[in-house]
Write an enzyme that holds these catalytic residues in place. Structure first.
Site, PDB file in Angstrom:
ATOM      1  N   GLY A 164      50.774  55.387 -57.156  1.00 19.29           N
ATOM      2  CA  GLY A 164      49.598  54.596 -58.522  1.00 19.29           C
ATOM      3  C   GLY A 164      50.685  54.971 -59.512  1.00 19.29           C
ATOM      4  O   GLY A 164      52.106  54.861 -59.677  1.00 19.29           O
ATOM      5  N   GLU A 165      50.984  53.612 -60.929  1.00 17.28           N
ATOM      6  CA  GLU A 165      51.612  53.737 -61.638  1.00 17.28           C
ATOM      7  C   GLU A 165      51.188  54.263 -63.144  1.00 17.28           C
ATOM      8  O   GLU A 165      50.603  53.927 -63.867  1.00 17.28           O
ATOM      9  CB  GLU A 165      51.645  52.163 -62.023  1.00 17.28           C
ATOM     10  CG  GLU A 165      52.619  51.810 -63.475  1.00 17.28           C
ATOM     11  CD  GLU A 165      53.781  52.339 -63.604  1.00 17.28           C
ATOM     12  OE1 GLU A 165      54.875  52.615 -62.430  1.00 17.28           O
ATOM     13  OE2 GLU A 165      54.105  53.272 -64.556  1.00 17.28           O
ATOM     14  N   ASN A 179      63.677  56.452 -47.803  1.00 18.02           N
ATOM     15  CA  ASN A 179      63.187  56.914 -47.020  1.00 18.02           C
ATOM     16  C   ASN A 179      62.598  56.121 -45.950  1.00 18.02           C
ATOM     17  O   ASN A 179      61.955  54.883 -46.103  1.00 18.02           O
ATOM     18  CB  ASN A 179      61.367  57.757 -47.425  1.00 18.02           C
ATOM     19  CG  ASN A 179      61.724  59.153 -47.534  1.00 18.02           C
ATOM     20  OD1 ASN A 179      62.388  59.940 -46.529  1.00 18.02           O
ATOM     21  ND2 ASN A 179      61.682  59.751 -48.689  1.00 18.02           N
ATOM     22  N   CYS A 189      56.604  47.553 -55.085  1.00 20.23           N
ATOM     23  CA  CYS A 189      57.766  47.166 -54.208  1.00 20.23           C
ATOM     24  C   CYS A 189      58.108  47.096 -52.786  1.00 20.23           C
ATOM     25  O   CYS A 189      57.226  47.666 -52.334  1.00 20.23           O
ATOM     26  CB  CYS A 189      57.874  48.785 -54.423  1.00 20.23           C
ATOM     27  SG  CYS A 189      57.739  48.594 -56.833  1.00 20.23           S
ATOM     28  N   CYS A 234      56.231  58.974 -50.640  1.00 11.53           N
ATOM     29  CA  CYS A 234      54.347  57.980 -51.398  1.00 11.53           C
ATOM     30  C   CYS A 234      53.978  57.368 -51.057  1.00 11.53           C
ATOM     31  O   CYS A 234      54.806  56.157 -49.879  1.00 11.53           O
ATOM     32  CB  CYS A 234      55.941  57.480 -52.024  1.00 11.53           C
ATOM     33  SG  CYS A 234      55.741  57.425 -54.103  1.00 11.53           S
ATOM     34  N   CYS A 267      53.607  66.245 -56.511  1.00  4.97           N
ATOM     35  CA  CYS A 267      54.135  65.731 -56.853  1.00  4.97           C
ATOM     36  C   CYS A 267      52.603  65.180 -57.099  1.00  4.97           C
ATOM     37  O   CYS A 267      51.587  64.494 -55.497  1.00  4.97           O
ATOM     38  CB  CYS A 267      54.605  65.091 -55.859  1.00  4.97           C
ATOM     39  SG  CYS A 267      55.161  64.143 -55.853  1.00  4.97           S
TER      40      CYS A 267
HETATM   41  N1  SAH Z   1      55.102  53.916 -60.266  1.00  6.73           N
HETATM   42  C1  SAH Z   1      55.759  55.075 -59.910  1.00  6.73           C
HETATM   43  C2  SAH Z   1      55.802  55.891 -59.633  1.00  6.73           C
HETATM   44  C3  SAH Z   1      55.321  56.179 -58.439  1.00  6.73           C
HETATM   45  S1  SAH Z   1      56.601  55.952 -56.657  1.00  6.73           S
HETATM   46  C4  SAH Z   1      57.215  54.197 -60.311  1.00  6.73           C
HETATM   47  O1  SAH Z   1      57.613  53.067 -59.550  1.00  6.73           O
HETATM   48  O2  SAH Z   1      58.728  55.245 -60.542  1.00  6.73           O
HETATM   49  C5  SAH Z   1      58.126  57.185 -57.304  1.00  6.73           C
HETATM   50  C6  SAH Z   1      59.033  56.789 -56.749  1.00  6.73           C
HETATM   51  O3  SAH Z   1      59.619  57.361 -55.511  1.00  6.73           O
HETATM   52  C7  SAH Z   1      60.452  56.288 -57.614  1.00  6.73           C
HETATM   53  O4  SAH Z   1      60.977  56.351 -57.702  1.00  6.73           O
HETATM   54  C8  SAH Z   1      59.493  54.844 -56.791  1.00  6.73           C
HETATM   55  O5  SAH Z   1      60.534  53.708 -56.558  1.00  6.73           O
HETATM   56  C9  SAH Z   1      60.501  56.150 -55.118  1.00  6.73           C
HETATM   57  N2  SAH Z   1      59.906  55.770 -53.697  1.00  6.73           N
HETATM   58  C10 SAH Z   1      59.030  54.362 -53.349  1.00  6.73           C
HETATM   59  N3  SAH Z   1      59.429  54.480 -51.909  1.00  6.73           N
HETATM   60  C11 SAH Z   1      60.335  54.716 -51.681  1.00  6.73           C
HETATM   61  C12 SAH Z   1      60.980  55.161 -50.500  1.00  6.73           C
HETATM   62  N4  SAH Z   1      60.476  54.450 -49.257  1.00  6.73           N
HETATM   63  N5  SAH Z   1      62.531  56.058 -50.322  1.00  6.73           N
HETATM   64  C13 SAH Z   1      62.948  56.767 -51.214  1.00  6.73           C
HETATM   65  N6  SAH Z   1      62.196  56.259 -52.406  1.00  6.73           N
HETATM   66  C14 SAH Z   1      61.079  55.500 -52.708  1.00  6.73           C
END
Ligand code: SAH
Length: 348
Positions: free
Chosen positions: A156-157, A288, A113, A331, A102
């Site tokens: 990142g996005e 998480n 977010c 993440c 990953c």
């Molecule tokens: N920016 C992209 C990719 C990175 S995040 C996106 O938004 O998809 C990868 C995944 O992890 C996303 O689905 C994100 O919403 C999720 N994610 C981020 N923080 C999280 C957390 N605390 N618990 C579970 N999933 C999480």
């Protein structure tokens, strides 16, 4: 100094032109970099004069492992230092169907977010194609595991760094490199304005995962600010349907479950209505816990009930197995912790 790993193919060819060299030399240099070369003197198929001219003008940066943590389930997480002292994370997960890396696509993230650790310090910069490639190469080497799948789900996005991500895909697929093809790649996105449409134009055979996390605009905008700027959930689903049409590839929605926030049976009903008529897959992710986020994971019975409600509506749904929970594998958490301890005066 010019860092060859920060350069695009066109920039590298430009530099070679300046040095009076043909463009095909760029391919030769890339081939060495794909194998992890750290010095121009190793590049034995380049003329000696070119090797020394390059060494005078250019550097070859590399990822330095700052931290490494290993989970009881075999998940290994790396925190890398980049040439400019920025840091990113990579996680290697061992599955029955092969080892998956990953990777991060940006240093930090500007999406904001509410549940995510990666976005806390904002966006610092994009990663280059080679930096992303090196995340895969180096994680394989350092963990001793053969990597067969790559997911762009780290910091990142990816759709806000699409050019470099496309460059990364072509490096990854090279037969003289890691030879990881599109069907072994998943890209996760929150769906920024125009991103999914731009990706669709390339008709790649990768798996597109879309972070949905809420069945309506009120809730999604609260959790994910990108929702307001990109036109809301109905439009997002319409874009995913169009993506499915254009590429022939089934889309996957990620939906994290936060206790009392988005996990009621009514939310599941609303989600089923929102995506009805599509053959999309829903991946439920137990949240998480992240320091300071004030969100708690849904209890297992709630996850089960949410899943059953979707199944009753004919939705194709799975619950993601948690990997590396004991090592902060979610993440951005390792990077956040490292930064916090740095600002507390402690050496990382
Ligand atoms: N920016 C992209 C990719 C990175 S995040 C996106 O938004 O998809 C990868 C995944 O992890 C996303 O689905 C994100 O919403 C999720 N994610 C981020 N923080 C999280 C957390 N605390 N618990 C579970 N999933 C999480």
């Amino acid at each position: 100094m010019y860092d060859v790993k920060m350069a695009s193919r066109a920039e590298l060819e430009g530099l070679l032109r300046e040095l009076g060299q043909p463009a095909f030399r760029a391919g030769q240099i890339e081939r060495w970099l794909l194998r992890g070369a750290t010095d121009f003197t190793e590049m034995s198929d380049l003329p000696a004069s070119l090797r020394s001219a390059l060494a005078e003008r250019c550097e070859i940066s590399r990822l330095c492992p700052l931290r490494r943590s290993e989970s009881a389930d075999g998940t290994v997480k790396f925190l890398w230092e980049l040439f400019d002292r920025e840091t990113v994370e990579t996680v290697v997960m061992q599955y029955q169907h092969g080892n998956t890396v990953c990777i991060s696509t940006q240093v930090g993230c500007r999406q904001g977010c509410a549940f995510c650790a990666s976005t806390r310090g904002g966006l610092r910069r994009n990663l280059s194609a080679f930096e992303m490639y090196d995340e895969v190469l180096m994680s394989g080497r350092e963990s001793g595991l053969k990597i067969s799948n790559v997911v762009l789900m780290g910091i990142g996005e990816p759709l806000e760094n699409l050019d470099n991500v496309l460059g990364f895909f072509s490096l990854l697929g090279r037969k003289d490199g890691l030879d990881i093809g599109m069907r072994h790649i998943s890209l996760s996105t929150c769906g920024p304005e125009g991103g999914i449409e731009r990706l669709a134009e390339h008709k790649l055979q990768l798996t597109l995962s879309v972070s949905l996390h809420a069945p309506n605009d009120e809730l999604r905008s609260r959790l994910m600010p990108v929702n307001r700027k990109s036109g809301g959930v109905e439009k997002l689903v319409a874009r995913c349907n169009a993506y499915r049409e254009a590429t022939g590839r089934r889309v996957s929605y990620e939906y994290l479950l936060a206790d009392g926030v988005n996990d009621s049976d009514a939310d599941a009903e609303a989600l089923a209505r929102l995506i009805r008529g599509s053959d999309a897959h829903v991946n439920l992710i137990p949240l998480n816990r992240v320091d300071g986020a004030m969100l708690e994971p849904s209890p297992p019975q709630r996850v089960e009930s949410f899943k059953r409600t979707l199944e009753r509506r004919g939705v194709n749904v799975t619950v993601r197995r948690r990997m590396g929970a004991d090592i902060d594998a979610a993440c951005g958490q390792l990077r956040m912790r490292a930064q916090n301890s740095q600002s507390g005066g402690e050496k990382p």
